[in-house]
Write an enzyme that holds these catalytic residues in place. Structure first.
Site, PDB file in Angstrom:
ATOM      1  N   LEU A  35       0.821  -1.212   0.000  1.00 59.32           N
ATOM      2  CA  LEU A  35       0.000   0.000   0.000  1.00 59.32           C
ATOM      3  C   LEU A  35       0.859   1.269   0.000  1.00 59.32           C
ATOM      4  CD1 LEU A  35      -2.656  -1.139   2.630  1.00 59.32           C
ATOM      5  CD2 LEU A  35      -2.733  -1.393   0.136  1.00 59.32           C
ATOM      6  N   HIS A  39      -3.462   4.505  -2.185  1.00 58.49           N
ATOM      7  CA  HIS A  39      -4.468   3.625  -1.565  1.00 58.49           C
ATOM      8  C   HIS A  39      -5.109   4.315  -0.364  1.00 58.49           C
ATOM      9  CE1 HIS A  39      -1.757   0.358  -3.326  1.00 58.49           C
ATOM     10  NE2 HIS A  39      -2.923   0.113  -3.881  1.00 58.49           N
TER      11      HIS A  39
END
Ligand code: PAF
Length: 297
Positions: A35, A39
């Site tokens: 991530l 995100h």
């Protein structure tokens, strides 16, 4: 206090059922992990608009072709948990932090959970159920990755079937993916709102992406000209230049004059709904500009 992680379809279904019984809305952020801040903007949108948020972390084999980076795609759950926690700590105060943490669930299934009949990377021998969104999957990225969008549409359908979200969040960075998903949701009568969240960029103009982990600092500094060339073309377009050949030349010249060893793979202007290739831009509709560049040493 830690984020709850669920690994099975059975458990996530039962959690979803409990949300339904409580009349809670569910935001869904599908990811392949590793991530980053991009995100986190999807997560933030979901937290703000929903009672509960589910983030999936699943490196989906069907969207990789056998010669791609499935085995080396970055995977690091501790990294992902830290990114989420640090983001929440930075953006919410102490009392909100714990409440929000309680409303986030990670769904991190094994391949066998998502492909219960098995899965082979050998494309010619693949059998079973796949979702194809014809007409918007073959152009641009689909041209060099012919089974990519079939893999994306298939896994997103499976995840939607399991999670049944109220709203699902996708990044505008993957613009063709967003068009494929929106079309799929419409055609398959899925009762899910698709929200597209603006791209988050690095200081060098590069859209944040898990695969940027593959790029050296040297390359990251050199790519600034790509975003600059697109901005230049956009400014020209806003000033009334609607001719795709002329706009293409502007981009080409900017990139190649800044970095002579950058080679243009393609520069393309496409209709934002059906992805048809354009020669002139209709100002009432606009266009999607995409380009691919590689470095030749
Ligand atoms: O954009 C991605 O990360 C993936 O394509 C998605 C939507 C999670 C499907 O695997």
């Amino acid at each position: 206090m830690s984020i709850s992680i669920i690994n099975t379809v059975k458990e996530i279904r039962s959690l979803r059922h409990s949300f339904l019984l409580n009349n809670e809305t569910v935001g869904f952020v599908p990811t392949m992990g590793y991530l980053h801040e991009g995100h986190m903007t999807l997560l933030k949108n979901s937290i703000i608009s929903n009672d509960q948020t589910i983030i999936s972390i699943f490196v989906n084999p069907s969207q990789f072709s056998p010669n791609e980076d499935l085995d080396t795609y970055p995977r690091d759950l501790d990294h992902d948990l830290n990114i989420i926690k640090n983001y929440l700590i930075k953006n919410f105060n102490n009392s909100e932090f714990l409440k929000i943490l309680n409303k986030i669930t990670i769904f991190k299934p094994e391949i066998s959970e998502i492909y219960p009949s098995g899965f082979t990377m050998d494309i010619k021998n693949q059998i079973g159920t796949f979702v194809e969104v014809l007409g918007v999957s073959e152009q641009l990225e689909g041209k060099s990755r012919p089974t990519f969008f079939r893999g994306v549409a298939t896994v997103v359908t499976k995840l939607f079937n399991v999670i049944n979200p109220t709203i699902a969040y996708f990044g505008q960075k993957d613009i063709q993916q967003t068009i494929v998903i929106k079309r799929m949701v419409k055609d398959l009568l899925m009762n899910i709102i698709i929200e597209i969240v603006p791209t988050v960029r690095d200081l060098n103009g590069l859209a944040l992406s898990s695969r940027n982990a593959y790029l050296s600092d040297e390359i990251k500094n050199q790519v600034i000209c790509i975003n600059q060339s697109m901005k230049l073309a956009n400014q020209n377009y806003l000033n009334g230049n609607l001719n795709v050949n002329l706009l293409t030349d502007i981009i080409n010249n900017k990139i190649v004059s800044t970095n002579p060893n950058f080679k243009i793979d393609y520069i393309s202007f496409n209709d934002p709904i059906n992805l048809n290739y354009l020669s002139t831009i209709d100002k009432s509709k606009g266009a999607i500009l995409s380009l691919a560049v590689y470095k030749q040493d």
